[in-house]
Design a protein around this motif. Structure first.
Motif, PDB file in Angstrom:
ATOM      1  N   GLY A 149      33.567  19.303  39.320  1.00  0.00           N
ATOM      2  CA  GLY A 149      32.513  19.851  38.486  1.00  0.00           C
ATOM      3  C   GLY A 149      32.177  21.305  38.740  1.00  0.00           C
ATOM      4  N   ALA A 150      33.029  22.022  39.477  1.00  0.00           N
ATOM      5  CA  ALA A 150      32.795  23.455  39.685  1.00  0.00           C
ATOM      6  C   ALA A 150      32.832  24.184  38.348  1.00  0.00           C
ATOM      7  CB  ALA A 150      33.839  24.038  40.628  1.00  0.00           C
ATOM      8  N   SER A 151      32.042  25.240  38.228  1.00  0.00           N
ATOM      9  CA  SER A 151      31.989  25.977  36.964  1.00  0.00           C
ATOM     10  C   SER A 151      33.074  27.046  36.867  1.00  0.00           C
ATOM     11  CB  SER A 151      30.619  26.651  36.811  1.00  0.00           C
ATOM     12  OG  SER A 151      30.412  27.596  37.852  1.00  0.00           O
ATOM     13  N   ALA A 152      33.645  27.432  38.030  1.00  0.00           N
ATOM     14  CA  ALA A 152      34.637  28.504  38.049  1.00  0.00           C
ATOM     15  C   ALA A 152      35.456  28.406  39.322  1.00  0.00           C
ATOM     16  CB  ALA A 152      33.954  29.874  37.958  1.00  0.00           C
ATOM     17  N   ILE A 153      36.597  29.084  39.321  1.00  0.00           N
ATOM     18  CA  ILE A 153      37.415  29.243  40.513  1.00  0.00           C
ATOM     19  C   ILE A 153      37.732  30.727  40.681  1.00  0.00           C
ATOM     20  CG2 ILE A 153      38.451  26.942  40.606  1.00  0.00           C
ATOM     21  CD1 ILE A 153      40.830  28.012  39.037  1.00  0.00           C
ATOM     22  N   VAL A 154      37.881  31.149  41.926  1.00  0.00           N
ATOM     23  CA  VAL A 154      38.276  32.526  42.235  1.00  0.00           C
ATOM     24  C   VAL A 154      39.711  32.498  42.737  1.00  0.00           C
ATOM     25  CG1 VAL A 154      37.871  34.522  43.717  1.00  0.00           C
ATOM     26  CG2 VAL A 154      35.929  33.256  42.759  1.00  0.00           C
ATOM     27  N   VAL A 155      40.543  33.357  42.172  1.00  0.00           N
ATOM     28  CA  VAL A 155      41.974  33.382  42.470  1.00  0.00           C
ATOM     29  C   VAL A 155      42.366  34.758  43.000  1.00  0.00           C
ATOM     30  CG1 VAL A 155      44.276  33.176  41.461  1.00  0.00           C
ATOM     31  CG2 VAL A 155      42.432  31.697  40.654  1.00  0.00           C
ATOM     32  N   GLY A 156      43.146  34.770  44.095  1.00  0.00           N
ATOM     33  CA  GLY A 156      43.708  36.017  44.590  1.00  0.00           C
ATOM     34  C   GLY A 156      42.692  36.968  45.177  1.00  0.00           C
ATOM     35  N   GLU A 157      41.704  36.423  45.884  1.00  0.00           N
ATOM     36  CA  GLU A 157      40.719  37.294  46.535  1.00  0.00           C
ATOM     37  C   GLU A 157      40.799  37.104  48.043  1.00  0.00           C
ATOM     38  OE1 GLU A 157      37.237  37.939  47.577  1.00  0.00           O
ATOM     39  OE2 GLU A 157      36.892  39.806  46.494  1.00  0.00           O
ATOM     40  N   THR A 158      39.677  37.130  48.760  1.00  0.00           N
ATOM     41  CA  THR A 158      39.705  37.110  50.220  1.00  0.00           C
ATOM     42  C   THR A 158      40.457  35.899  50.764  1.00  0.00           C
ATOM     43  OG1 THR A 158      37.546  38.200  50.219  1.00  0.00           O
ATOM     44  CG2 THR A 158      38.288  37.242  52.290  1.00  0.00           C
ATOM     45  N   THR A 159      40.050  34.702  50.341  1.00  0.00           N
ATOM     46  CA  THR A 159      40.693  33.494  50.838  1.00  0.00           C
ATOM     47  C   THR A 159      42.136  33.401  50.381  1.00  0.00           C
ATOM     48  OG1 THR A 159      38.542  32.408  50.754  1.00  0.00           O
ATOM     49  CG2 THR A 159      40.426  30.980  51.018  1.00  0.00           C
ATOM     50  N   GLY A 160      42.443  34.031  49.269  1.00  0.00           N
ATOM     51  CA  GLY A 160      43.796  34.015  48.727  1.00  0.00           C
ATOM     52  C   GLY A 160      44.748  34.994  49.365  1.00  0.00           C
ATOM     53  N   GLU A 161      44.343  35.640  50.476  1.00  0.00           N
ATOM     54  CA  GLU A 161      45.186  36.611  51.185  1.00  0.00           C
ATOM     55  C   GLU A 161      45.668  37.719  50.249  1.00  0.00           C
ATOM     56  OE1 GLU A 161      47.851  34.667  54.368  1.00  0.00           O
ATOM     57  OE2 GLU A 161      47.224  32.949  53.122  1.00  0.00           O
ATOM     58  N   ALA A 162      44.732  38.260  49.491  1.00  0.00           N
ATOM     59  CA  ALA A 162      45.064  39.242  48.455  1.00  0.00           C
ATOM     60  C   ALA A 162      45.904  40.421  48.945  1.00  0.00           C
ATOM     61  CB  ALA A 162      43.775  39.751  47.801  1.00  0.00           C
ATOM     62  N   PRO A 163      45.641  40.988  50.150  1.00  0.00           N
ATOM     63  CA  PRO A 163      46.435  42.151  50.553  1.00  0.00           C
ATOM     64  C   PRO A 163      47.926  41.868  50.702  1.00  0.00           C
ATOM     65  CG  PRO A 163      44.430  41.996  51.869  1.00  0.00           C
ATOM     66  CD  PRO A 163      44.546  40.721  51.099  1.00  0.00           C
ATOM     67  N   THR A 164      48.295  40.594  50.861  1.00  0.00           N
ATOM     68  CA  THR A 164      49.715  40.267  51.043  1.00  0.00           C
ATOM     69  C   THR A 164      50.400  39.872  49.746  1.00  0.00           C
ATOM     70  OG1 THR A 164      49.441  37.886  51.461  1.00  0.00           O
ATOM     71  CG2 THR A 164      49.101  39.374  53.329  1.00  0.00           C
ATOM     72  N   LEU A 165      49.649  39.814  48.647  1.00  0.00           N
ATOM     73  CA  LEU A 165      50.221  39.421  47.365  1.00  0.00           C
ATOM     74  C   LEU A 165      50.716  40.638  46.593  1.00  0.00           C
ATOM     75  CD1 LEU A 165      47.507  36.866  46.170  1.00  0.00           C
ATOM     76  CD2 LEU A 165      49.691  36.344  47.290  1.00  0.00           C
ATOM     77  N   THR A 166      51.872  40.518  45.991  1.00  0.00           N
ATOM     78  CA  THR A 166      52.366  41.591  45.134  1.00  0.00           C
ATOM     79  C   THR A 166      51.619  41.575  43.805  1.00  0.00           C
ATOM     80  OG1 THR A 166      54.073  40.268  44.051  1.00  0.00           O
ATOM     81  CG2 THR A 166      54.656  41.305  46.164  1.00  0.00           C
ATOM     82  N   THR A 167      51.773  42.650  43.059  1.00  0.00           N
ATOM     83  CA  THR A 167      51.161  42.722  41.739  1.00  0.00           C
ATOM     84  C   THR A 167      51.668  41.602  40.842  1.00  0.00           C
ATOM     85  OG1 THR A 167      50.929  45.122  41.929  1.00  0.00           O
ATOM     86  CG2 THR A 167      50.838  44.201  39.716  1.00  0.00           C
ATOM     87  N   VAL A 168      52.939  41.321  40.907  1.00  0.00           N
ATOM     88  CA  VAL A 168      53.530  40.259  40.093  1.00  0.00           C
ATOM     89  C   VAL A 168      52.970  38.907  40.508  1.00  0.00           C
ATOM     90  CG1 VAL A 168      55.683  39.048  39.558  1.00  0.00           C
ATOM     91  CG2 VAL A 168      55.635  41.552  39.616  1.00  0.00           C
ATOM     92  N   GLU A 169      52.822  38.678  41.801  1.00  0.00           N
ATOM     93  CA  GLU A 169      52.283  37.402  42.289  1.00  0.00           C
ATOM     94  C   GLU A 169      50.829  37.213  41.862  1.00  0.00           C
ATOM     95  OE1 GLU A 169      54.781  36.461  46.371  1.00  0.00           O
ATOM     96  OE2 GLU A 169      53.135  37.924  46.445  1.00  0.00           O
ATOM     97  N   LYS A 170      50.044  38.263  41.935  1.00  0.00           N
ATOM     98  CA  LYS A 170      48.647  38.165  41.504  1.00  0.00           C
ATOM     99  C   LYS A 170      48.563  37.750  40.035  1.00  0.00           C
ATOM    100  CE  LYS A 170      46.495  41.591  44.595  1.00  0.00           C
ATOM    101  NZ  LYS A 170      45.208  40.989  44.937  1.00  0.00           N
ATOM    102  N   ALA A 171      49.356  38.406  39.208  1.00  0.00           N
ATOM    103  CA  ALA A 171      49.360  38.070  37.781  1.00  0.00           C
ATOM    104  C   ALA A 171      49.819  36.637  37.560  1.00  0.00           C
ATOM    105  CB  ALA A 171      50.252  39.037  37.015  1.00  0.00           C
ATOM    106  N   GLY A 172      50.816  36.201  38.321  1.00  0.00           N
ATOM    107  CA  GLY A 172      51.319  34.840  38.190  1.00  0.00           C
ATOM    108  C   GLY A 172      50.282  33.800  38.557  1.00  0.00           C
ATOM    109  N   LEU A 173      49.501  34.063  39.601  1.00  0.00           N
ATOM    110  CA  LEU A 173      48.438  33.141  39.995  1.00  0.00           C
ATOM    111  C   LEU A 173      47.377  33.029  38.908  1.00  0.00           C
ATOM    112  CD1 LEU A 173      47.865  34.031  43.759  1.00  0.00           C
ATOM    113  CD2 LEU A 173      48.514  31.783  42.869  1.00  0.00           C
ATOM    114  N   VAL A 174      46.986  34.161  38.354  1.00  0.00           N
ATOM    115  CA  VAL A 174      45.959  34.132  37.308  1.00  0.00           C
ATOM    116  C   VAL A 174      46.472  33.380  36.087  1.00  0.00           C
ATOM    117  CG1 VAL A 174      44.528  35.524  35.762  1.00  0.00           C
ATOM    118  CG2 VAL A 174      44.890  36.264  38.129  1.00  0.00           C
ATOM    119  N   ARG A 175      47.689  33.678  35.666  1.00  0.00           N
ATOM    120  CA  ARG A 175      48.251  32.985  34.490  1.00  0.00           C
ATOM    121  C   ARG A 175      48.308  31.479  34.724  1.00  0.00           C
ATOM    122  NH1 ARG A 175      51.790  37.465  34.162  1.00  0.00           N
ATOM    123  NH2 ARG A 175      53.344  36.330  35.392  1.00  0.00           N
TER     124      ARG A 175
END
Length: 315
Positions: A39-65
């Protein structure tokens, strides 16, 4: 812009990796579906818990999609799109919009310690680059420079800035600023250990790590608070504190290990984050066992389902 959805416990999702260090999209789907079911209203993708500094630009876009595909309108997708370089933050924000995100979460520039005179135009540039709502993230322990109250108030004058993830742990700040912010602006804790006092003091919710692990318990604590049962809320929150403290101490490695015990993902991380040592693993196991032994029938939570490891769990 109505922002009622930006409230309650919102998970900051980890990014699962397989044994080869690639994103495990099957595990990611399990994590997303679990939060939708809770029942969560939203999810956060590719931020602090998602180890954002280690993700490439392509990977970030892929996670969001992938998150947008899985959500299918059932839950909002907030994309981590922050950087300590304004042009890169703009690029990531545009990329998140193109991938279908509902909002972006943009952090105070870290490491280079900008003045407030630079932080304000940084966020204005992000907002001007997109039609998406922007949630600000203030995390002084990582950025070294805080988002000053005066800067926050200036930004909040624009309806495009819809909220703040306050990871300072300073509940007094919430009390100080909330009445001076416009009605559309939402205030969320980014610190699990102070989430209850934050919400009791008027905060709208928490962008959380621990709710990845026990979403039903977090939702029950929130329900007790919103229904005017503070004693029940305090008790439920007190049960969260031991595991939340362990998750915060070695973040996100501890969360990944905890979720691996439930069979939801592997505990793999990317350097410079490494997996927990044996002593830390034992602490996490013990904290989860204590949660699993607790009797939750009074709050109608089936923790036997929530905390029972799946077949093939990575213990």
């Amino acid at each position: 812009m109505k922002q009622d959805w930006l409230a309650g416990y919102i998970p900051d999702l980890p990014t699962p990796f397989d044994e080869d260090g690639e994103i495990d999209f099957d595990a990611f789907a399990r994590l997303c579906e679990r939060q939708i079911a809770s029942g969560a209203s939203a999810i956060v993708v590719g931020e602090t818990t998602g180890e954002a500094p280690t993700l490439t630009t392509v990977e970030k876009a892929g996670l969001v999609r992938r998150a947008v595909e899985l959500a299918h309108g059932r839950i909002r997708v907030i994309a981590g799109a922050g950087s300590n370089a304004t042009d890169r933050a703009v690029e990531l924000t545009r990329q998140a919009e193109a991938a279908g995100a509902d909002a972006v979460l943009s952090v105070v520039p870290y490491y280079n310690k900008p003045m407030q005179a630079g932080i304000y135009p940084h966020f204005r540039a992000v907002a001007e680059a997109t039609g998406l709502p922007v949630i600000l993230h203030d995390v002084p322990s990582r950025s070294l420079r805080e988002l000053a109250d005066a800067t926050l108030k200036r930004l909040a004058e624009s309806e495009q800035f819809i909220g703040l993830r306050d990871s300072s742990g300073d509940v007094g700040r919430l009390v100080r600023i909330r009445t001076s912010l416009p009605p559309h602006f939402r205030l969320l804790s980014g610190d699990d250990l102070t989430a209850l006092p934050f919400m009791t003091a008027g905060g709208h919710g928490c962008i959380s790590a621990v709710t990845n692990l026990v979403p039903e318990l977090c939702q029950a604590a929130l329900a007790s608070l919103s229904e005017g049962r503070p004693q029940s809320a305090r008790y439920l929150f007190s049960r969260l504190v031991p595991i939340a403290g362990l998750l915060a101490a070695e973040h996100p490695a501890a969360l990944k290990y905890a979720l691996s015990l439930l069979g939801l993902m592997q505990p793999n991380t990317r350097l410079p984050i490494v997996q927990l040592n044996d002593a830390a693993k034992a602490e996490v196991k013990e904290a989860i066992a204590e949660l699993g032994d607790e009797e939750w029938s009074s709050v109608e939570i089936d923790l036997s389902r929530t905390l029972s490891p799946s077949p093939g769990a990575f213990i």
